[in-house]
Scaffold this active site. Structure first.
Site, PDB file in Angstrom:
ATOM      1  N   ASP A   1       0.851  -1.191   0.000  1.00  0.00           N
ATOM      2  CA  ASP A   1       0.000   0.000   0.000  1.00  0.00           C
ATOM      3  C   ASP A   1       0.884   1.237   0.000  1.00  0.00           C
ATOM      4  O   ASP A   1       1.767   1.380   0.856  1.00  0.00           O
ATOM      5  CB  ASP A   1      -0.884   0.034   1.254  1.00  0.00           C
ATOM      6  CG  ASP A   1      -2.016  -0.974   1.205  1.00  0.00           C
ATOM      7  OD1 ASP A   1      -3.061  -0.642   0.627  1.00  0.00           O
ATOM      8  OD2 ASP A   1      -1.840  -2.077   1.756  1.00  0.00           O
TER       9      ASP A   1
ATOM     10  N   HIS B   1      -7.370   5.749   0.782  1.00  0.00           N
ATOM     11  CA  HIS B   1      -8.290   5.581   1.895  1.00  0.00           C
ATOM     12  C   HIS B   1      -7.539   5.570   3.218  1.00  0.00           C
ATOM     13  O   HIS B   1      -6.315   5.466   3.259  1.00  0.00           O
ATOM     14  CB  HIS B   1      -9.079   4.275   1.742  1.00  0.00           C
ATOM     15  CG  HIS B   1      -8.206   3.043   1.722  1.00  0.00           C
ATOM     16  ND1 HIS B   1      -7.438   2.695   0.635  1.00  0.00           N
ATOM     17  CD2 HIS B   1      -7.969   2.080   2.655  1.00  0.00           C
ATOM     18  CE1 HIS B   1      -6.777   1.582   0.889  1.00  0.00           C
ATOM     19  NE2 HIS B   1      -7.076   1.186   2.113  1.00  0.00           N
TER      20      HIS B   1
ATOM     21  N   ASP C   1      -7.469  -4.552   9.766  1.00  0.00           N
ATOM     22  CA  ASP C   1      -6.663  -3.341   9.937  1.00  0.00           C
ATOM     23  C   ASP C   1      -6.034  -3.335  11.332  1.00  0.00           C
ATOM     24  O   ASP C   1      -6.742  -3.243  12.332  1.00  0.00           O
ATOM     25  CB  ASP C   1      -7.522  -2.082   9.754  1.00  0.00           C
ATOM     26  CG  ASP C   1      -7.857  -1.816   8.305  1.00  0.00           C
ATOM     27  OD1 ASP C   1      -7.353  -2.547   7.438  1.00  0.00           O
ATOM     28  OD2 ASP C   1      -8.629  -0.881   8.034  1.00  0.00           O
TER      29      ASP C   1
ATOM     30  N   GLU D   1     -11.399  -0.485  -2.244  1.00  0.00           N
ATOM     31  CA  GLU D   1     -12.351  -1.200  -3.088  1.00  0.00           C
ATOM     32  C   GLU D   1     -13.385  -0.270  -3.726  1.00  0.00           C
ATOM     33  O   GLU D   1     -13.790   0.733  -3.127  1.00  0.00           O
ATOM     34  CB  GLU D   1     -13.072  -2.267  -2.243  1.00  0.00           C
ATOM     35  CG  GLU D   1     -12.113  -3.280  -1.657  1.00  0.00           C
ATOM     36  CD  GLU D   1     -12.702  -4.133  -0.547  1.00  0.00           C
ATOM     37  OE1 GLU D   1     -12.061  -5.117  -0.162  1.00  0.00           O
ATOM     38  OE2 GLU D   1     -13.794  -3.814  -0.066  1.00  0.00           O
TER      39      GLU D   1
ATOM     40  N   LYS E   1      -7.919  -1.885  -7.712  1.00  0.00           N
ATOM     41  CA  LYS E   1      -7.687  -2.605  -6.463  1.00  0.00           C
ATOM     42  C   LYS E   1      -9.013  -3.146  -5.936  1.00  0.00           C
ATOM     43  O   LYS E   1      -9.924  -2.392  -5.620  1.00  0.00           O
ATOM     44  CB  LYS E   1      -7.043  -1.662  -5.441  1.00  0.00           C
ATOM     45  CG  LYS E   1      -7.063  -2.147  -3.995  1.00  0.00           C
ATOM     46  CD  LYS E   1      -6.305  -3.434  -3.806  1.00  0.00           C
ATOM     47  CE  LYS E   1      -6.344  -3.872  -2.344  1.00  0.00           C
ATOM     48  NZ  LYS E   1      -5.864  -5.234  -2.150  1.00  0.00           N
TER      49      LYS E   1
ATOM     50  N   HIS F   1     -20.378 -11.550   0.052  1.00  0.00           N
ATOM     51  CA  HIS F   1     -21.021 -12.838  -0.214  1.00  0.00           C
ATOM     52  C   HIS F   1     -22.213 -13.110   0.689  1.00  0.00           C
ATOM     53  O   HIS F   1     -22.988 -14.026   0.429  1.00  0.00           O
ATOM     54  CB  HIS F   1     -19.993 -13.960  -0.036  1.00  0.00           C
ATOM     55  CG  HIS F   1     -19.283 -13.930   1.292  1.00  0.00           C
ATOM     56  ND1 HIS F   1     -19.802 -14.523   2.421  1.00  0.00           N
ATOM     57  CD2 HIS F   1     -18.113 -13.355   1.670  1.00  0.00           C
ATOM     58  CE1 HIS F   1     -18.967 -14.325   3.436  1.00  0.00           C
ATOM     59  NE2 HIS F   1     -17.936 -13.621   3.022  1.00  0.00           N
TER      60      HIS F   1
ATOM     61  N   THR G   1     -11.696 -10.677  -4.631  1.00  0.00           N
ATOM     62  CA  THR G   1     -11.286 -11.312  -3.383  1.00  0.00           C
ATOM     63  C   THR G   1     -12.187 -12.510  -3.042  1.00  0.00           C
ATOM     64  O   THR G   1     -12.981 -12.947  -3.853  1.00  0.00           O
ATOM     65  CB  THR G   1     -11.296 -10.259  -2.251  1.00  0.00           C
ATOM     66  OG1 THR G   1     -10.808 -10.857  -1.061  1.00  0.00           O
ATOM     67  CG2 THR G   1     -12.685  -9.708  -2.030  1.00  0.00           C
TER      68      THR G   1
ATOM     69  N   GLU H   1      -7.384 -12.311  -4.841  1.00  0.00           N
ATOM     70  CA  GLU H   1      -6.804 -12.256  -3.500  1.00  0.00           C
ATOM     71  C   GLU H   1      -7.654 -13.118  -2.576  1.00  0.00           C
ATOM     72  O   GLU H   1      -8.835 -13.344  -2.831  1.00  0.00           O
ATOM     73  CB  GLU H   1      -6.820 -10.823  -2.947  1.00  0.00           C
ATOM     74  CG  GLU H   1      -6.121  -9.786  -3.793  1.00  0.00           C
ATOM     75  CD  GLU H   1      -6.336  -8.372  -3.255  1.00  0.00           C
ATOM     76  OE1 GLU H   1      -7.042  -8.228  -2.224  1.00  0.00           O
ATOM     77  OE2 GLU H   1      -5.823  -7.427  -3.866  1.00  0.00           O
ATOM     78  N   ASN H   2      -7.070 -13.562  -1.486  1.00  0.00           N
ATOM     79  CA  ASN H   2      -7.861 -14.147  -0.414  1.00  0.00           C
ATOM     80  C   ASN H   2      -8.348 -13.021   0.492  1.00  0.00           C
ATOM     81  O   ASN H   2      -7.651 -12.025   0.691  1.00  0.00           O
ATOM     82  CB  ASN H   2      -7.063 -15.181   0.378  1.00  0.00           C
ATOM     83  CG  ASN H   2      -5.717 -14.667   0.851  1.00  0.00           C
ATOM     84  OD1 ASN H   2      -4.939 -14.131   0.072  1.00  0.00           O
ATOM     85  ND2 ASN H   2      -5.426 -14.842   2.138  1.00  0.00           N
ATOM     86  N   ALA H   3      -9.556 -13.163   1.026  1.00  0.00           N
ATOM     87  CA  ALA H   3     -10.135 -12.107   1.869  1.00  0.00           C
ATOM     88  C   ALA H   3      -9.606 -12.176   3.288  1.00  0.00           C
ATOM     89  O   ALA H   3      -9.428 -11.140   3.947  1.00  0.00           O
ATOM     90  CB  ALA H   3     -11.659 -12.230   1.874  1.00  0.00           C
ATOM     91  N   LEU H   4      -9.378 -13.378   3.779  1.00  0.00           N
ATOM     92  CA  LEU H   4      -8.911 -13.583   5.154  1.00  0.00           C
ATOM     93  C   LEU H   4      -7.670 -14.457   5.127  1.00  0.00           C
ATOM     94  O   LEU H   4      -7.517 -15.310   4.245  1.00  0.00           O
ATOM     95  CB  LEU H   4     -10.006 -14.256   5.998  1.00  0.00           C
ATOM     96  CG  LEU H   4     -11.350 -13.521   6.076  1.00  0.00           C
ATOM     97  CD1 LEU H   4     -12.380 -14.386   6.798  1.00  0.00           C
ATOM     98  CD2 LEU H   4     -11.195 -12.178   6.780  1.00  0.00           C
TER      99      LEU H   4
ATOM    100  N   ARG I   1      -1.510 -12.343   4.161  1.00  0.00           N
ATOM    101  CA  ARG I   1      -0.546 -11.283   4.072  1.00  0.00           C
ATOM    102  C   ARG I   1       0.730 -11.787   4.693  1.00  0.00           C
ATOM    103  O   ARG I   1       0.719 -12.739   5.469  1.00  0.00           O
ATOM    104  CB  ARG I   1      -1.117 -10.061   4.811  1.00  0.00           C
ATOM    105  CG  ARG I   1      -0.167  -8.938   5.132  1.00  0.00           C
ATOM    106  CD  ARG I   1      -0.856  -7.802   5.848  1.00  0.00           C
ATOM    107  NE  ARG I   1      -2.163  -7.371   5.431  1.00  0.00           N
ATOM    108  CZ  ARG I   1      -2.404  -6.463   4.491  1.00  0.00           C
ATOM    109  NH1 ARG I   1      -1.383  -5.907   3.867  1.00  0.00           N
ATOM    110  NH2 ARG I   1      -3.624  -6.142   4.188  1.00  0.00           N
TER     111      ARG I   1
END
Length: 522
Positions: A59, A99, A107, A192, A302, A309, A351, A389-392, A429
């Protein structure tokens, strides 16, 4: 030039290769604009390179670089980081992050918008997204100020444009050397393209439906003008859509029978709300295209679509609607976004590719697997590339296998590029947890399988990811033409499982036992 028949088996298999990037920690550059823990970071980058990871994502925070004042850019810490990435033999995806960091899932640090921007917000709080009760969200500037010259004579879009032009000027050596392969353009909260409809900082809890975010004075004025032009000056913004943690059934707007969303008034509002999002993304990507014109890289939105979902399997798709995705069983709310991205030859980044339906709580009526198929299919039908990307954060084989399945939905092709394949995958990450021996061994295997069991390849052309100079965006697409893409089509079929598994349920059990033993020993 080689023909398909003259290529070696290795070259044909390389066409299945999906590069893997790893997101760096959110605070790799501190809020005070310092590259900290450099020795630890270099060691971690070397571990990634040794695992054949292709690159990293970072970022580039607006709130850090332009913190000292308007047009006062300080790129020194990021230049230091980019040099380190280059020295360790990795490529780079750079996110233009306009953002705030803080208040979203995952975060761990707080990086606000630049102080001088927040000063404008002190006297004019309507520069922020606002819900119906008047609560402001300082995470991202409202779409309503995209074209308002209230930032010392500049509009919000001009602020973003100037930042990206400064990035290009100050990072020219990394761009020219091909170290930066992708510019990911942040388009909203968490980067997003969506409204901040489900902010944890304001008390939202999964699977709440969220709230519409268009009650700042600028958006209210725009809606009233649009309604008046449509012959309905009496129409106002919704007042019956509930609160963040409501179920759809608790609201009049999302009611199964005679819900407002099914009426002419509701349809008008949802069209306006989602169209504003499309125009916002289009404007900023146009500015990004101008800023990076001629650079040899790929432009991407991005997380062009957030993986919302929950309530996907409810007829009203409530959580998607409050976020700005006008997606219903008989209306495709994602192909319109893909059509807009196609004008800029931008990659659609999506994602939640690690998720399976059965992992979600039943009352959320989630459909992450169907959502992935719908969004990927929308992009491919509009002729643009998909990245994911994976969300989690996930460290289990089941999650990796789901990513592998979605990365090549119909498996490998022994004769060249498969029919369907994502352009790249970015793992969320880099962390100490990922680098623990058992977790990292599984991750290394995952990278190998994403590479289709091929050796690391430094040349994107060999795996059909051509990186050519950015060309000027095509002419603007009329909204009527974009909205033609709302007609629903059947998604492409995806295989039920990957043909490049990193191991099954038994291996996961063994891994869990080893983790317990290792933890006890430590």
């Amino acid at each position: 030039m080689q023909t398909a028949d003259s290529r070696t088996d290795k070259e044909k298999m390389l066409a299945n290769y999906v590069p893997v990037f790893v997101m760096l920690p959110l605070d790799v550059i501190s809020v005070s604009n310092v590259l900290e823990k450099q020795e630890d970071l270099r060691r971690q980058l070397r571990q990634l390179r040794a695992a054949d990871v292709d690159g990293v994502m970072v970022d580039v925070w607006w709130g850090i670089v332009e913190a000292e004042g308007a047009k006062c850019y300080d790129w020194s810490a990021y230049r230091e980081l980019f040099h380190m990435v280059e020295e360790e033999g990795l490529k780079l995806q750079a996110i233009m992050s306009f953002h705030q960091c803080g208040g979203n899932i995952g975060d761990a640090v707080d990086i606000p918008l630049p102080r001088w921007v927040r000063d404008v917000g002190e006297s004019d709080p309507d520069i922020y997204y606002t819900n119906r009760s008047g609560t402001r969200n300082p995470e991202y500037l409202t779409i309503g100020v995209d074209d308002q010259p209230i930032f010392d004579g500049r509009t919000a879009v001009e602020l973003y444009s100037d930042f990206m032009k400064s990035f290009r000027a100050n990072m020219a050596e990394f761009l020219d050397a091909g170290i930066i392969t992708d510019i990911e353009v942040g388009l909203g909260p968490a980067g997003e393209l969506r409204y901040p409809s489900y902010p944890e900082a304001q008390g939202w809890v999964f699977p709440g439906i969220g709230e519409f975010q268009c009650y700042d004075k600028y958006m209210k004025e725009e809606f009233k003008e649009a309604a008046t032009m449509a012959g309905h000056p009496e129409w106002d913004l919704p007042d019956d859509a509930g609160e963040y943690n409501d179920k759809p059934t608790k609201t009049k707007f999302f009611a199964a029978k005679n819900g407002t969303y099914l009426t002419e008034k509701g349809s008008f509002f949802l069209t306006w709300y989602s169209n504003k999002l499309l125009m916002h993304g289009d404007q900023i990507l146009d500015a990004a295209n101008e800023a990076f014109l001629g650079c040899k890289l790929k432009l991407a939105a991005k997380a062009s679509v957030s993986g919302i979902h929950w309530w996907y399997k409810d007829d009203n798709h409530a959580a998607e609607l409050t976020a700005g995705y006008y997606n219903l069983n008989d209306r495709d709310g994602y192909r319109t976004i893909a059509r807009m991205l196609a004008r800029h030859d931008a990659i659609l980044n999506f994602t939640c590719v690690e998720m399976r339906n059965w992992e979600q709580i039943r009352r959320a009526k989630s459909g992450p697997e169907e959502l992935v198929r719908q969004v990927f299919s929308a992009a491919w039908r509009e002729g643009i590339e998909v990245a994911c990307e994976n969300a989690l954060s996930r460290y289990d084989r089941r999650g990796y296998n789901q990513i592998l399945k979605n990365a090549r939905p119909n498996g490998l092709s022994r004769n060249g590029r498969p029919k369907l394949r994502v352009l790249a995958m970015t793992y969320l990450r880099l962390s100490d947890e990922l680098l623990k021996r058992i977790n990292f061994n599984i991750f290394r295997l995952f990278v190998r399988k994403m590479h289709a069991d091929q050796e690391y390849c430094a040349d994107p052309w060999k795996y059909f990811k051509p990186i050519t100079p950015v060309e000027r965006s095509k002419p603007a697409i009329p909204m009527d033409e974009i909205l033609e893409a709302t007609e629903t089509t059947k998604p492409y079929p995806f295989d039920p499982e990957t043909d490049m598994s990193v191991g099954g349920a038994f291996a996961d059990v063994v891994d869990a036992a080893l983790r317990i033993l290792t933890s006890s020993f430590n």
